[in-house]
Design a protein around this motif. Sequence first.
Motif, short mmCIF file in Angstrom:
data_model
loop_
_atom_site.label_atom_id
_atom_site.label_comp_id
_atom_site.label_asym_id
_atom_site.label_seq_id
_atom_site.Cartn_x
_atom_site.Cartn_y
_atom_site.Cartn_z
N VAL A 156 -10.69 4.46 -34.94
CA VAL A 156 -12.59 4.97 -35.07
C VAL A 156 -13.02 3.96 -33.33
N ALA A 157 -12.22 4.20 -32.31
CA ALA A 157 -12.18 3.75 -31.43
C ALA A 157 -13.32 4.20 -31.23
N ASP A 158 -13.72 4.68 -29.47
CA ASP A 158 -13.82 5.19 -28.37
C ASP A 158 -13.33 4.97 -27.15
N LEU A 159 -11.92 5.84 -27.70
CA LEU A 159 -11.14 5.85 -25.80
C LEU A 159 -10.97 6.09 -25.20
N ASP A 160 -12.41 7.08 -24.80
CA ASP A 160 -13.21 7.59 -23.66
C ASP A 160 -14.04 7.06 -23.34
N THR A 176 6.57 -2.83 -22.94
CA THR A 176 6.06 -3.85 -22.78
C THR A 176 4.63 -3.70 -22.22
N PHE A 177 4.08 -5.44 -22.51
CA PHE A 177 2.77 -5.81 -22.40
C PHE A 177 2.05 -4.96 -20.83
N ALA A 178 3.00 -4.35 -19.94
CA ALA A 178 2.71 -3.39 -18.71
C ALA A 178 2.36 -2.00 -19.19
N ASP A 179 2.77 -1.31 -20.07
CA ASP A 179 2.96 -0.44 -20.93
C ASP A 179 1.62 0.04 -20.89
N LEU A 180 0.87 -0.85 -22.32
CA LEU A 180 -0.61 -0.62 -21.99
C LEU A 180 -1.33 -0.01 -21.56
N ASP A 181 -2.14 1.23 -22.06
CA ASP A 181 -3.33 1.01 -21.45
C ASP A 181 -4.57 1.09 -22.25
N ALA A 182 -5.21 -0.08 -23.48
CA ALA A 182 -5.97 -0.48 -23.62
C ALA A 182 -5.56 -1.05 -25.11
N VAL A 183 -7.01 -1.86 -25.15
CA VAL A 183 -6.56 -2.67 -26.98
C VAL A 183 -7.92 -2.09 -27.29
N GLY A 242 -5.66 -6.09 -17.07
CA GLY A 242 -6.77 -5.68 -16.57
C GLY A 242 -7.08 -4.19 -17.58
N ILE A 243 -7.04 -3.24 -18.16
CA ILE A 243 -7.20 -2.37 -18.86
C ILE A 243 -8.54 -2.91 -19.81
N PRO A 244 -9.50 -1.82 -20.78
CA PRO A 244 -10.24 -2.01 -21.60
C PRO A 244 -9.94 -2.46 -23.24
N VAL A 245 -10.70 -3.02 -23.17
CA VAL A 245 -10.72 -3.61 -25.10
C VAL A 245 -11.87 -3.08 -25.60
N HIS A 246 -11.58 -2.55 -26.73
CA HIS A 246 -12.48 -1.96 -27.17
C HIS A 246 -12.89 -2.78 -28.93
N GLY A 247 -14.08 -2.75 -29.34
CA GLY A 247 -14.69 -3.76 -30.02
C GLY A 247 -14.47 -2.29 -31.73
N VAL A 248 -14.47 -2.70 -32.41
CA VAL A 248 -14.84 -1.66 -33.68
C VAL A 248 -14.97 -2.47 -34.77
N CYS A 249 -15.92 -1.61 -36.10
CA CYS A 249 -15.68 -2.62 -37.24
C CYS A 249 -15.12 -2.35 -38.19
N SER A 250 -14.11 -3.34 -38.58
CA SER A 250 -13.02 -3.31 -39.25
C SER A 250 -13.61 -2.80 -41.01
#
Length: 220
Positions: free
Chosen positions: A183-187, A54-61, A88-96
């Motif tokens: 390619v996202a910096d999930l750290d 579910t959405f509640a299980d997500l750690d990041a976008v 309330g989780i981080p959202v990482h933008g990357v170049c497509s």
Amino acid sequence: MLVLAIDTSTPDLVTGLVDTAAGTVTEQILPDTRRHNELLTPTVQQVLAQAGTTFADLDAVVVGCGPGPFTGLRVGMASGAAFGDALGIPVHGVCSLDAIAHQLAGRDALVATDARRREVYWASYQAGQRVAGPNVQAPANVTPGHPVEVVSVPAHLAEQLTAVDGNAEQVDLAPTAAALVAVADLDNPAPAPLEPLYLRRPDAKEPAPRPKSPAIPEVQ
């Protein structure tokens, strides 16, 4: 870590759930839909249900930030930001384009996508690292600046990339959920705000002001 990946920078709608610990991907790619606004959220819900989460299980976008057309990018980035804010989780933008290049296994490459108006969005890569772009130009004006082994370009535009060695391998790739996450910096627990790579102004423009009618009197 469970990561939701979204990309709407091309006519394809890319959504997927990547489990970075298990190395599994649950993905739906709807090719050439041009209905991103209508289909994105229902498709994300289908992906989560298919993965038994579910959405509640997500750690990041992770969201592809283009380059791409104004309307398409706005749908994906606004949705990704809304999911992150609500959860309330981080959202990482990357170049497509980086996500496409990641699929080329570090080869010297040119990556181009259809920008319409007889132009392409493009970037070039050496050993997997972007060295030029992203830019938007007519295909005939694209100069990667170095020899390329492989070109990712829509088939109907390939012959117009006249500055590219004709012996280079040609493929036609789009972003994938796994590549977007790779390619996202999930750290980074506090990624920078999403920044769309529009590269040119939207088609919509403010109307020019109308001249004042001489029948309207001046008011002091």
